[in-house]
Design an enzyme around this catalytic site. Structure first.
Site, PDB file in Angstrom:
ATOM      1  N   ARG A  16       0.843  -0.921   0.321  1.00 18.56           N
ATOM      2  CA  ARG A  16      -0.186   0.073  -0.116  1.00 18.56           C
ATOM      3  C   ARG A  16       1.231   0.876   0.076  1.00 18.56           C
ATOM      4  O   ARG A  16       2.157   0.943   0.495  1.00 18.56           O
ATOM      5  CB  ARG A  16      -0.826   0.067   1.316  1.00 18.56           C
ATOM      6  CG  ARG A  16      -0.348   0.039   2.261  1.00 18.56           C
ATOM      7  CD  ARG A  16      -1.465   0.555   4.194  1.00 18.56           C
ATOM      8  NE  ARG A  16      -0.771   0.060   4.902  1.00 18.56           N
ATOM      9  CZ  ARG A  16      -1.182  -0.051   6.700  1.00 18.56           C
ATOM     10  NH1 ARG A  16      -2.377  -0.571   5.997  1.00 18.56           N
ATOM     11  NH2 ARG A  16      -0.323   0.065   7.277  1.00 18.56           N
ATOM     12  N   MET A  18       2.772   4.215  -1.161  1.00 17.75           N
ATOM     13  CA  MET A  18       4.306   5.176  -2.159  1.00 17.75           C
ATOM     14  C   MET A  18       4.336   3.528  -2.867  1.00 17.75           C
ATOM     15  O   MET A  18       4.934   3.184  -3.614  1.00 17.75           O
ATOM     16  CB  MET A  18       5.075   5.665  -1.286  1.00 17.75           C
ATOM     17  CG  MET A  18       4.655   6.984  -1.243  1.00 17.75           C
ATOM     18  SD  MET A  18       6.152   8.036  -1.144  1.00 17.75           S
ATOM     19  CE  MET A  18       7.773   7.089   0.209  1.00 17.75           C
ATOM     20  N   TYR A 150      13.454   7.945  13.003  1.00 19.31           N
ATOM     21  CA  TYR A 150      13.170   8.382  12.057  1.00 19.31           C
ATOM     22  C   TYR A 150      14.536   9.271  11.173  1.00 19.31           C
ATOM     23  O   TYR A 150      14.898   8.592   9.938  1.00 19.31           O
ATOM     24  CB  TYR A 150      11.891   8.367  12.086  1.00 19.31           C
ATOM     25  CG  TYR A 150      10.949   9.496  10.061  1.00 19.31           C
ATOM     26  CD1 TYR A 150      10.676   7.962   9.818  1.00 19.31           C
ATOM     27  CD2 TYR A 150      11.682  10.060   9.738  1.00 19.31           C
ATOM     28  CE1 TYR A 150      10.639   7.963   8.186  1.00 19.31           C
ATOM     29  CE2 TYR A 150      10.836  10.236   8.613  1.00 19.31           C
ATOM     30  CZ  TYR A 150      10.683   9.205   7.854  1.00 19.31           C
ATOM     31  OH  TYR A 150      10.115   9.214   6.564  1.00 19.31           O
ATOM     32  N   LYS A 154      16.914   7.463   8.792  1.00 20.66           N
ATOM     33  CA  LYS A 154      16.934   8.261   7.171  1.00 20.66           C
ATOM     34  C   LYS A 154      18.711   8.687   7.052  1.00 20.66           C
ATOM     35  O   LYS A 154      18.562   8.509   5.724  1.00 20.66           O
ATOM     36  CB  LYS A 154      16.397   8.910   7.230  1.00 20.66           C
ATOM     37  CG  LYS A 154      14.269   8.146   7.447  1.00 20.66           C
ATOM     38  CD  LYS A 154      14.105   7.240   6.302  1.00 20.66           C
ATOM     39  CE  LYS A 154      13.058   6.711   6.504  1.00 20.66           C
ATOM     40  NZ  LYS A 154      12.388   5.010   5.100  1.00 20.66           N
ATOM     41  N   THR A 185       0.494   9.218   2.661  1.00 20.21           N
ATOM     42  CA  THR A 185       0.161   7.711   2.353  1.00 20.21           C
ATOM     43  C   THR A 185      -0.153   7.288   3.939  1.00 20.21           C
ATOM     44  O   THR A 185      -0.232   8.715   4.736  1.00 20.21           O
ATOM     45  CB  THR A 185       2.197   7.080   2.625  1.00 20.21           C
ATOM     46  OG1 THR A 185       2.359   8.131   4.118  1.00 20.21           O
ATOM     47  CG2 THR A 185       2.438   7.433   1.077  1.00 20.21           C
TER      48      THR A 185
END
Length: 244
Positions: A16, A18, A150, A154, A185
Site C-alpha cells: 500500500r 508509496m 526516524y 533516514k 500515505t
C-alpha cells in the site's frame, strides 16, 4: 510504455502507500514486480489487480533469511533481479524522553538494518543480471532534523547509499537515495501524526502535500537506464520545503 521493459524488480513495503504506487507504475512501464511486504492480504490483492507480471511474497525486512528467500523466489518466478526499491519504513512521533529502547530499536531494524540486508541479499542476483539499480527511500529527514528514531535512520540510509554506491560501481550497480517531503500515505494518517502533518503542510512552498505518484515518477527514473550515470546521489522531492 516500456521504460522498464525486461526489468525485474523487488519493492518492499509495496502492499500500500508509496510502495503500491511504485509497483503500479513499474508494471505499466514493462517491469515484472515482486511485491514484498509484511501485509499479506493487501499485498495479495494488489498482485491480483496488477496481473501476471506481479507476484506477492511475504517479507519481514528485518530478517536476513527471509530476504534470501524473497530473492530466490523472485529469480524462480521472473529471473535475476535488476531493481531493488527499499521502500519499507515506519515512523513514530515521540520525543527522546518518551520513546523506549524497544521502540527505538524497532525503528532502526525496519528503517535502517533492512536497507543493508536488502542490498546485501540482492547483490548476487544483480551480478547475474550484469548490473542493476538500487533505490533507497530515505526522507527529507535524512537531510534535516525531525522525529527521534526516524531522522536518525533516514540519515543512515543516506550514508549507506553513498557507501554502497562506491562499493558497487565496478559491478555496474547504481545506488541512489530518494528524499520525499510530505506525501499522502497511510503513514502520515496515523493518529499521532495526522494533526502535526496537516499543520506542517501549510509551510510547504508548493502549497500542498505530494501525491505518491509524484514520488513514483522519480523512482522510475532512477530504476531505469535513463539515470545510467547517477549513483551515490540524493534526489529530493519535497515541494521546495528544504530550499527555504
Amino acid at each position: 510504455m516500456t521504460r522498464l521493459n525486461g526489468k525485474i524488480a523487488i519493492i518492499t513495503g509495496a502492499a500500500r502507500g508509496m510502495g503500491a504506487s511504485h509497483a503500479r507504475l513499474f508494471i505499466n512501464e514493462g517491469a515484472k514486480v515482486m511485491i514484498a511486504d509484511i501485509l499479506e492480504e493487501d499485498g495479495q490483492v494488489l498482485a491480483r489487480e496488477l496481473g501476471e507480471n506481479a507476484k506477492f511474497v511475504k517479507l519481514d525486512v528485518t530478517k536476513a533469511a527471509n530476504w534470501e528467500e524473497v530473492v530466490s523466489q523472485t529469480e524462480k518466478e521472473f529471473g535475476p533481479v535488476n531493481i531493488l526499491v527499499n521502500n519499507a519504513g515506519i515512523s513514530m512521533n515521540k520525543s527522546i524522553e518518551e520513546i523506549t529502547e524497544e521502540e527505538y530499536r524497532r525503528i532502526v531494524d525496519i528503517n535502517q538494518i533492512s536497507v543493508f540486508l536488502g542490498m546485501k541479499a540482492v547483490l548476487p542476483s544483480m551480478k547475474k543480471a550484469n548490473g542493476g539499480s538500487i533505490v533507497n527511500i530515505s526522507s527529507i529527514n535524512g537531510l534535516v532534523g525531525g522525529a527521534i528514531g526516524y531522522t536518525d535512520t533516514k540519515f543512515a540510509v543516506r550514508g549507506m547509499t553513498k557507501a554502497a554506491a562506491l562499493n558497487l560501481a565496478h559491478n555496474g550497480i547504481r545506488v541512489n537515495s530518494v528524499h520525499p517531503g510530505v506525501i499522502e500515505t497511510p503513514m502520515i494518517s496515523q493518529a499521532d501524526s495526522k494533526d502535526i502533518i496537516k499543520e506542517f503542510a501549510k509551510h510547504i512552498p508548493a502549497g500542498r502535500v505530494a501525491k505518491p505518484e509524484e514520488v513514483s515518477n522519480l523512482v522510475l527514473y532512477l530504476a531505469s537506464d535513463e539515470s545510467s550515470y547517477s549513483t551515490g546521489s540524493e534526489f529530493v522531492i519535497d515541494g521546495g520545503l528544504t530550499a527555504q
